[in-house]
Design a protein around this motif. Structure first.
Motif, PDB file in Angstrom:
ATOM      1  N   TRP A 165     -30.349  73.733 -31.195  1.00 31.18           N
ATOM      2  CA  TRP A 165     -30.177  74.911 -30.357  1.00 31.18           C
ATOM      3  C   TRP A 165     -29.437  76.023 -31.085  1.00 31.18           C
ATOM      4  O   TRP A 165     -29.374  77.141 -30.618  1.00 31.18           O
ATOM      5  CB  TRP A 165     -29.467  74.569 -29.053  1.00 31.18           C
ATOM      6  N   ARG A 166     -28.889  75.749 -32.267  1.00 33.58           N
ATOM      7  CA  ARG A 166     -28.188  76.772 -33.039  1.00 33.58           C
ATOM      8  C   ARG A 166     -29.083  77.427 -34.078  1.00 33.58           C
ATOM      9  O   ARG A 166     -28.630  77.832 -35.124  1.00 33.58           O
ATOM     10  CB  ARG A 166     -26.985  76.168 -33.746  1.00 33.58           C
TER      11      ARG A 166
ATOM     12  N   THR B  85     -22.907  89.106 -19.748  1.00 34.49           N
ATOM     13  CA  THR B  85     -22.115  87.889 -19.691  1.00 34.49           C
ATOM     14  C   THR B  85     -22.869  86.688 -19.124  1.00 34.49           C
ATOM     15  O   THR B  85     -22.390  85.573 -19.238  1.00 34.49           O
ATOM     16  CB  THR B  85     -20.857  88.101 -18.828  1.00 34.49           C
ATOM     17  N   HIS B  86     -24.034  86.870 -18.521  1.00 31.15           N
ATOM     18  CA  HIS B  86     -24.738  85.791 -17.832  1.00 31.15           C
ATOM     19  C   HIS B  86     -26.040  85.414 -18.539  1.00 31.15           C
ATOM     20  O   HIS B  86     -26.675  86.234 -19.199  1.00 31.15           O
ATOM     21  CB  HIS B  86     -25.061  86.205 -16.391  1.00 31.15           C
ATOM     22  N   CYS B  87     -26.471  84.182 -18.343  1.00 29.14           N
ATOM     23  CA  CYS B  87     -27.710  83.669 -18.957  1.00 29.14           C
ATOM     24  C   CYS B  87     -28.923  84.474 -18.520  1.00 29.14           C
ATOM     25  O   CYS B  87     -29.861  84.667 -19.302  1.00 29.14           O
ATOM     26  CB  CYS B  87     -27.915  82.208 -18.586  1.00 29.14           C
ATOM     27  N   SER B  88     -28.936  84.946 -17.307  1.00 29.72           N
ATOM     28  CA  SER B  88     -30.080  85.703 -16.814  1.00 29.72           C
ATOM     29  C   SER B  88     -30.259  87.022 -17.563  1.00 29.72           C
ATOM     30  O   SER B  88     -31.330  87.631 -17.502  1.00 29.72           O
ATOM     31  CB  SER B  88     -29.928  85.981 -15.318  1.00 29.72           C
ATOM     32  N   GLN B  89     -29.242  87.445 -18.304  1.00 33.99           N
ATOM     33  CA  GLN B  89     -29.311  88.688 -19.065  1.00 33.99           C
ATOM     34  C   GLN B  89     -29.735  88.448 -20.517  1.00 33.99           C
ATOM     35  O   GLN B  89     -29.933  89.395 -21.261  1.00 33.99           O
ATOM     36  CB  GLN B  89     -27.949  89.384 -19.047  1.00 33.99           C
ATOM     37  N   MET B  90     -29.867  87.190 -20.935  1.00 36.58           N
ATOM     38  CA  MET B  90     -30.237  86.857 -22.304  1.00 36.58           C
ATOM     39  C   MET B  90     -31.756  86.740 -22.436  1.00 36.58           C
ATOM     40  O   MET B  90     -32.467  86.582 -21.454  1.00 36.58           O
ATOM     41  CB  MET B  90     -29.596  85.519 -22.723  1.00 36.58           C
ATOM     42  N   THR B  91     -32.238  86.793 -23.683  1.00 41.15           N
ATOM     43  CA  THR B  91     -33.672  86.676 -23.937  1.00 41.15           C
ATOM     44  C   THR B  91     -34.020  85.496 -24.832  1.00 41.15           C
ATOM     45  O   THR B  91     -35.190  85.245 -25.074  1.00 41.15           O
ATOM     46  CB  THR B  91     -34.219  87.964 -24.583  1.00 41.15           C
ATOM     47  N   SER B  92     -33.016  84.778 -25.352  1.00 41.58           N
ATOM     48  CA  SER B  92     -33.277  83.621 -26.205  1.00 41.58           C
ATOM     49  C   SER B  92     -32.019  82.768 -26.311  1.00 41.58           C
ATOM     50  O   SER B  92     -30.917  83.212 -25.978  1.00 41.58           O
ATOM     51  CB  SER B  92     -33.699  84.064 -27.605  1.00 41.58           C
ATOM     52  N   CYS B  93     -32.194  81.568 -26.817  1.00 44.08           N
ATOM     53  CA  CYS B  93     -31.061  80.678 -27.054  1.00 44.08           C
ATOM     54  C   CYS B  93     -30.166  81.244 -28.160  1.00 44.08           C
ATOM     55  O   CYS B  93     -28.944  81.182 -28.078  1.00 44.08           O
ATOM     56  CB  CYS B  93     -31.561  79.289 -27.433  1.00 44.08           C
ATOM     57  N   ALA B  94     -30.780  81.820 -29.194  1.00 45.31           N
ATOM     58  CA  ALA B  94     -29.996  82.391 -30.297  1.00 45.31           C
ATOM     59  C   ALA B  94     -29.110  83.529 -29.793  1.00 45.31           C
ATOM     60  O   ALA B  94     -27.950  83.648 -30.189  1.00 45.31           O
ATOM     61  CB  ALA B  94     -30.916  82.888 -31.400  1.00 45.31           C
ATOM     62  N   GLU B  95     -29.655  84.362 -28.919  1.00 44.91           N
ATOM     63  CA  GLU B  95     -28.871  85.468 -28.374  1.00 44.91           C
ATOM     64  C   GLU B  95     -27.726  84.936 -27.512  1.00 44.91           C
ATOM     65  O   GLU B  95     -26.588  85.390 -27.627  1.00 44.91           O
ATOM     66  CB  GLU B  95     -29.780  86.387 -27.558  1.00 44.91           C
TER      67      GLU B  95
ATOM     68  N   THR C 128     -26.259  82.057 -27.732  1.00 46.94           N
ATOM     69  CA  THR C 128     -25.288  81.425 -28.620  1.00 46.94           C
ATOM     70  C   THR C 128     -24.404  82.465 -29.298  1.00 46.94           C
ATOM     71  O   THR C 128     -23.187  82.300 -29.397  1.00 46.94           O
ATOM     72  CB  THR C 128     -26.012  80.573 -29.685  1.00 46.94           C
ATOM     73  N   TYR C 129     -25.020  83.555 -29.755  1.00 46.10           N
ATOM     74  CA  TYR C 129     -24.242  84.628 -30.377  1.00 46.10           C
ATOM     75  C   TYR C 129     -23.222  85.179 -29.380  1.00 46.10           C
ATOM     76  O   TYR C 129     -22.044  85.343 -29.713  1.00 46.10           O
ATOM     77  CB  TYR C 129     -25.161  85.754 -30.850  1.00 46.10           C
ATOM     78  N   PHE C 130     -23.664  85.462 -28.148  1.00 53.46           N
ATOM     79  CA  PHE C 130     -22.759  86.023 -27.142  1.00 53.46           C
ATOM     80  C   PHE C 130     -21.630  85.050 -26.828  1.00 53.46           C
ATOM     81  O   PHE C 130     -20.478  85.461 -26.694  1.00 53.46           O
ATOM     82  CB  PHE C 130     -23.534  86.383 -25.871  1.00 53.46           C
TER      83      PHE C 130
ATOM     84  N   GLY D 161     -19.998  73.899 -25.249  1.00 53.45           N
ATOM     85  CA  GLY D 161     -20.337  74.758 -26.377  1.00 53.45           C
ATOM     86  C   GLY D 161     -21.802  75.122 -26.459  1.00 53.45           C
ATOM     87  O   GLY D 161     -22.207  75.871 -27.335  1.00 53.45           O
ATOM     88  N   VAL D 162     -22.627  74.601 -25.551  1.00 56.57           N
ATOM     89  CA  VAL D 162     -24.051  74.913 -25.520  1.00 56.57           C
ATOM     90  C   VAL D 162     -24.292  75.891 -24.375  1.00 56.57           C
ATOM     91  O   VAL D 162     -24.102  75.538 -23.216  1.00 56.57           O
ATOM     92  CB  VAL D 162     -24.907  73.638 -25.318  1.00 56.57           C
ATOM     93  N   PRO D 163     -24.716  77.120 -24.664  1.00 62.94           N
ATOM     94  CA  PRO D 163     -24.907  78.092 -23.597  1.00 62.94           C
ATOM     95  C   PRO D 163     -26.263  77.941 -22.914  1.00 62.94           C
ATOM     96  O   PRO D 163     -27.219  77.435 -23.496  1.00 62.94           O
ATOM     97  CB  PRO D 163     -24.830  79.432 -24.340  1.00 62.94           C
ATOM     98  N   CYS D 164     -26.339  78.372 -21.699  1.00 64.27           N
ATOM     99  CA  CYS D 164     -27.605  78.525 -20.962  1.00 64.27           C
ATOM    100  C   CYS D 164     -28.501  77.298 -21.068  1.00 64.27           C
ATOM    101  O   CYS D 164     -29.679  77.402 -21.410  1.00 64.27           O
ATOM    102  CB  CYS D 164     -28.350  79.770 -21.453  1.00 64.27           C
ATOM    103  N   GLU D 165     -27.961  76.145 -20.772  1.00 58.03           N
ATOM    104  CA  GLU D 165     -28.714  74.894 -20.938  1.00 58.03           C
ATOM    105  C   GLU D 165     -29.922  74.803 -20.002  1.00 58.03           C
ATOM    106  O   GLU D 165     -30.899  74.162 -20.344  1.00 58.03           O
ATOM    107  CB  GLU D 165     -27.794  73.702 -20.746  1.00 58.03           C
ATOM    108  N   GLN D 166     -29.861  75.433 -18.853  1.00 56.68           N
ATOM    109  CA  GLN D 166     -30.996  75.345 -17.926  1.00 56.68           C
ATOM    110  C   GLN D 166     -32.090  76.360 -18.250  1.00 56.68           C
ATOM    111  O   GLN D 166     -33.254  76.096 -17.995  1.00 56.68           O
ATOM    112  CB  GLN D 166     -30.517  75.555 -16.485  1.00 56.68           C
TER     113      GLN D 166
END
Length: 123
Positions: A70-71, A85-95, A97-99, A114-119
């Motif tokens: 996932w990294r 700040t929320h997963c719904s605002q991200m477009t990828s796992c990499a993004e 993780t960076y945030f 340490g794993v973001p946005c797992e769902q």
């Protein structure tokens, strides 16, 4: 009517400036010098603020030899902290993780592993 338009324009400009400064990333901390300063025969320097800062916490576990799947961060992707700040605002796992690693006040790691946005992205 002219006064009302002027007030509206000033309000809009003030609002845009406040958003710009509130979403700005904090400046990075000053770097520690690698070599001790040369001996000088002048008056002693003022104490540095680095002495006032608490020591960095020890890591809980040593870093893994190979990063998890996932990294998969690509250096060509240019992310920046922009207030999301929320997963719904991200477009990828990499993004995400960076945030999570670089931006303040993120709410993307509910279980604290340490794993973001797992769902949505990194599950």
């Amino acid at each position: 009517m002219k006064k009302l338009l002027l007030y509206a324009l000033l309000l809009l400009v003030g609002w845009k400036l406040s958003l710009k400064f509130l979403n700005a990333a904090p400046p990075p901390p000053p770097a520690e010098p690698d070599e001790p300063a040369a001996v000088s025969h002048s008056a002693p320097a003022a104490p540095s603020r680095a002495a006032e800062l608490p020591a960095a916490p020890e890591p809980l576990a040593p870093p893994a030899a190979t990063p998890p799947a996932w990294r998969s961060e690509s250096p060509s992707q240019n992310f920046r902290c922009d207030g999301r700040t929320h997963c719904s605002q991200m477009t990828s796992c990499a993004e995400a993780t960076y945030f999570l690693k670089n931006c303040p006040n993120t709410k993307m790691d509910g279980d604290g592993d340490g794993v973001p946005c797992e769902q949505q992205w990194c599950g």
